[in-house]
Design an enzyme around this catalytic site. Structure first.
Site, PDB file in Angstrom:
ATOM      1  N   CYS A   1       1.198  -0.948  -0.044  1.00  0.00           N
ATOM      2  CA  CYS A   1       0.154  -0.243   0.336  1.00  0.00           C
ATOM      3  C   CYS A   1       0.673   1.162  -0.107  1.00  0.00           C
ATOM      4  O   CYS A   1       0.079   2.083  -0.191  1.00  0.00           O
ATOM      5  CB  CYS A   1      -0.594  -0.282   0.932  1.00  0.00           C
ATOM      6  SG  CYS A   1      -1.929  -1.139   1.141  1.00  0.00           S
TER       7      CYS A   1
HETATM    8  N1  CO8 Z   1     -20.499  -9.756   6.235  1.00  0.00           N
HETATM    9  C1  CO8 Z   1     -21.048  -9.084   7.153  1.00  0.00           C
HETATM   10  N2  CO8 Z   1     -20.623  -9.813   7.966  1.00  0.00           N
HETATM   11  C2  CO8 Z   1     -19.196  -9.352   8.779  1.00  0.00           C
HETATM   12  C3  CO8 Z   1     -18.358  -9.264   7.224  1.00  0.00           C
HETATM   13  C4  CO8 Z   1     -18.976  -9.371   5.381  1.00  0.00           C
HETATM   14  N3  CO8 Z   1     -18.590  -9.168   4.891  1.00  0.00           N
HETATM   15  N4  CO8 Z   1     -17.440  -9.919   7.656  1.00  0.00           N
HETATM   16  C5  CO8 Z   1     -16.851 -10.579   8.949  1.00  0.00           C
HETATM   17  N5  CO8 Z   1     -18.257 -10.015   9.875  1.00  0.00           N
HETATM   18  C6  CO8 Z   1     -18.189  -9.549  10.543  1.00  0.00           C
HETATM   19  C7  CO8 Z   1     -17.513 -11.033  12.039  1.00  0.00           C
HETATM   20  O1  CO8 Z   1     -17.188 -12.041  11.653  1.00  0.00           O
HETATM   21  C8  CO8 Z   1     -17.531  -9.951  13.174  1.00  0.00           C
HETATM   22  O2  CO8 Z   1     -18.296 -10.799  13.542  1.00  0.00           O
HETATM   23  P1  CO8 Z   1     -18.200 -11.415  15.349  1.00  0.00           P
HETATM   24  O3  CO8 Z   1     -18.300  -9.726  15.875  1.00  0.00           O
HETATM   25  O4  CO8 Z   1     -19.328 -12.655  15.234  1.00  0.00           O
HETATM   26  O5  CO8 Z   1     -17.313 -12.225  15.169  1.00  0.00           O
HETATM   27  C9  CO8 Z   1     -17.958  -8.847  13.296  1.00  0.00           C
HETATM   28  O6  CO8 Z   1     -18.380  -8.650  11.024  1.00  0.00           O
HETATM   29  C10 CO8 Z   1     -16.294  -7.948  12.693  1.00  0.00           C
HETATM   30  O7  CO8 Z   1     -15.901  -8.351  12.494  1.00  0.00           O
HETATM   31  P2  CO8 Z   1     -14.549  -8.126  11.628  1.00  0.00           P
HETATM   32  O8  CO8 Z   1     -14.136  -7.619  13.554  1.00  0.00           O
HETATM   33  O9  CO8 Z   1     -13.223  -8.655  11.408  1.00  0.00           O
HETATM   34  O10 CO8 Z   1     -14.776  -6.390  11.354  1.00  0.00           O
HETATM   35  P3  CO8 Z   1     -13.794  -4.866  11.951  1.00  0.00           P
HETATM   36  O11 CO8 Z   1     -14.748  -3.714  11.689  1.00  0.00           O
HETATM   37  O12 CO8 Z   1     -12.735  -5.202  11.970  1.00  0.00           O
HETATM   38  O13 CO8 Z   1     -13.681  -4.389  10.328  1.00  0.00           O
HETATM   39  C11 CO8 Z   1     -12.274  -4.959   7.836  1.00  0.00           C
HETATM   40  C12 CO8 Z   1     -13.250  -5.342   9.247  1.00  0.00           C
HETATM   41  C13 CO8 Z   1     -13.437  -3.409   7.366  1.00  0.00           C
HETATM   42  C14 CO8 Z   1     -11.549  -5.558   7.378  1.00  0.00           C
HETATM   43  C15 CO8 Z   1     -11.733  -3.878   9.312  1.00  0.00           C
HETATM   44  O14 CO8 Z   1     -10.514  -4.532  10.130  1.00  0.00           O
HETATM   45  C16 CO8 Z   1     -10.256  -2.916   8.283  1.00  0.00           C
HETATM   46  O15 CO8 Z   1     -10.524  -2.131   7.333  1.00  0.00           O
HETATM   47  N6  CO8 Z   1      -8.772  -3.330   8.860  1.00  0.00           N
HETATM   48  C17 CO8 Z   1      -8.196  -2.486   8.488  1.00  0.00           C
HETATM   49  C18 CO8 Z   1      -7.470  -3.193   7.053  1.00  0.00           C
HETATM   50  C19 CO8 Z   1      -6.386  -2.571   6.077  1.00  0.00           C
HETATM   51  O16 CO8 Z   1      -6.489  -1.387   6.247  1.00  0.00           O
HETATM   52  N7  CO8 Z   1      -6.148  -3.154   6.105  1.00  0.00           N
HETATM   53  C20 CO8 Z   1      -4.940  -2.782   5.244  1.00  0.00           C
HETATM   54  C21 CO8 Z   1      -4.649  -4.016   4.345  1.00  0.00           C
HETATM   55  S1  CO8 Z   1      -3.968  -3.496   2.357  1.00  0.00           S
HETATM   56  C22 CO8 Z   1      -2.348  -3.450   2.114  1.00  0.00           C
HETATM   57  O17 CO8 Z   1      -1.521  -3.052   2.854  1.00  0.00           O
HETATM   58  C23 CO8 Z   1      -1.783  -3.752   0.902  1.00  0.00           C
HETATM   59  C24 CO8 Z   1      -2.240  -4.858   0.559  1.00  0.00           C
HETATM   60  C25 CO8 Z   1      -1.337  -5.367  -0.644  1.00  0.00           C
HETATM   61  C26 CO8 Z   1      -3.179  -5.409  -1.876  1.00  0.00           C
HETATM   62  C27 CO8 Z   1      -4.290  -6.251  -1.192  1.00  0.00           C
HETATM   63  C28 CO8 Z   1      -4.773  -6.928  -3.168  1.00  0.00           C
HETATM   64  C29 CO8 Z   1      -5.302  -7.784  -2.909  1.00  0.00           C
END
Ligand code: CO8
Length: 374
Positions: free
Chosen positions: A157
């Site tokens: 990123c």
């Molecule tokens: N639909 C419904 N429910 C869901 C979904 C979904 N799609 N996904 C998760 N849930 C549920 C989970 O199971 C969980 O349920 P429970 O509480 O019962 O366990 C609940 O929703 C909450 O889940 P999370 O704790 O996982 O959800 P968050 O509120 O943390 O949100 C995010 C998830 C959006 C992924 C968030 O954590 C986030 O954005 N984190 C930062 C991510 C980030 O910036 N990453 C950077 C990656 S990119 C990068 O660095 C470049 C890589 C290279 C590129 C790659 C290209 C392929």
């Protein structure tokens, strides 16, 4: 007047295809339902975990993403495939990633009022390149008729900001008179569209930036690069384990750990404070106050991350003018996100206005550039 290093042009290429949250979730949920039916007895025996369902409401609330552009839409929503279909091109044809890069590069050259003759260094910097060699940058260089040299860089990123820092240093040292930094982010081939936690995160796009000396600048919308700062800190929380050694291990090249995967919660908690501290210390080192900034062109991974970072720095929520959002339409486009925000939101700057481009992500890697409108 002393010469400076400037960003004199920026280009954005947006794919024609897009996928809304609703379309993506309908496909994922159909796939999950099918998986659960086909594996009913193994799930009941506790040998396999049931696939949970995804929801557009969760995606928008947790990330701010409403849709994403994709280079190739065919295949992604097909529950028998769940990955894009790219046509096979022979060695004489332009590669997919070079095609994206060339489109963005042409826009950047036009915006900087430059031709190929003004450029002598091409950096293709992104999260993945579709092959190891010859470098995509050299293919782009040849296609555009640029003399000099080119190379590829991978910094996930932060590939765009790290590439820009290389470009700024090259112009400053006199190694180069004009640098084209391109970020062809073809992310969809590495997305696990069968993983509910990450199937919605990424989109495809290409951005490009021209860096040169103010002595040669012919652009009326150029920015002096006051300073750049990059930092990395090793983390396993965002990984893709696919690589050129994959075929030697006899593992499944499509297995989940070979594709993008992350511990999103940890990333969120660890990266936000790192990014806020990075920006603050970068500004401090230049004697600039947070309140002096007109705009933050922040990395576009998650709206809640950007809100948290700007809240830490400003002590309040940033307005949409201060920290523009593009991830609702583009999703996370790896390194290109902050450059899309810059490309779309800089026309209102007047001479002396200051802004910061900042990326943060896998590695971890954080990069920032402080820009002042000329
Ligand atoms: N639909 C419904 N429910 C869901 C979904 C979904 N799609 N996904 C998760 N849930 C549920 C989970 O199971 C969980 O349920 P429970 O509480 O019962 O366990 C609940 O929703 C909450 O889940 P999370 O704790 O996982 O959800 P968050 O509120 O943390 O949100 C995010 C998830 C959006 C992924 C968030 O954590 C986030 O954005 N984190 C930062 C991510 C980030 O910036 N990453 C950077 C990656 S990119 C990068 O660095 C470049 C890589 C290279 C590129 C790659 C290209 C392929």
């Amino acid at each position: 007047m002393n010469s400076s290093v400037v960003i004199s042009g920026v280009g954005l290429w947006t794919p024609t295809h897009s996928i809304s949250n609703e379309e993506l979730v309908a496909s994922y949920n159909a796939w999950a339902e099918n998986f659960n039916l086909e594996n009913k007895s193994a799930i009941e025996a506790g040998e396999l975990a049931e696939k949970p369902f995804s929801s557009p409401a969760f995606i928008e609330k947790a990330s701010g993403i409403k849709s994403r552009y994709v280079y190739a839409k065919d295949g992604i929503l097909d529950i028998k495939r769940m990955r894009p279909i790219l046509d096979v091109r022979d060695d004489e044809q332009v590669s997919h990633q070079a095609e994206m890069a060339i489109s963005a590069a042409k826009e950047a050259l036009k915006s900087a009022n430059k031709t190929a003759a003004d450029i002598d260094m091409v950096i293709v910097s992104c999260a993945y390149t579709q092959r190891s060699y010859p470098a995509i940058a050299i293919e782009v260089q040849a296609a555009l008729g640029i003399k000099g040299f080119g190379f590829d860089m991978l910094v996930a990123c932060s590939a765009a900001t790290f590439g820009l820092q290389r470009a700024v240093d090259a112009v400053k040292s006199g190694t180069s008179k004009g640098v084209l930094v391109i970020n062809p982010e073809l992310t969809t081939p590495q997305i696990n569209f069968t993983d509910r936690d990450s199937h919605f995160i990424f989109g495809d796009v290409a951005t490009a930036v021209i860096v040169e000396s103010s002595d040669t600048c012919q652009s009326d919308h150029a920015f002096d690069v006051l300073s750049s700062k990059c930092v990395t800190a090793y983390s396993n929380n965002i990984r893709s384990n696919f690589g050129y050694t994959t075929r030697t291990t006899d593992e499944d090249p499509y297995s989940a750990d070979k594709l993008f995967h992350q511990n999103g919660r940890k990333v969120f908690k660890e990266v936000c404070p790192m990014a806020a501290e990075h920006i603050e210390s970068h500004l401090q080192s230049e004697g600039i106050q947070v309140s002096d900034l007109k705009r933050w062109w922040l990395h576009q991974a998650n709206i809640n991350m950007n809100l948290l970072i700007s809240r830490r720095l400003l002590g309040r929520d940033a307005t949409i003018e201060e920290a523009p959002v593009v991830l609702d339409e583009y999703a996370n486009t790896a390194s290109a996100g902050s450059i899309i925000a810059f490309a779309k939101y800089h026309d209102d700057f007047i001479t002396g206005d200051i802004g910061v481009i900042c990326s943060f992500g896998a590695g971890y890697s954080i990069g920032s550039l402080i820009l002042r409108k000329r």
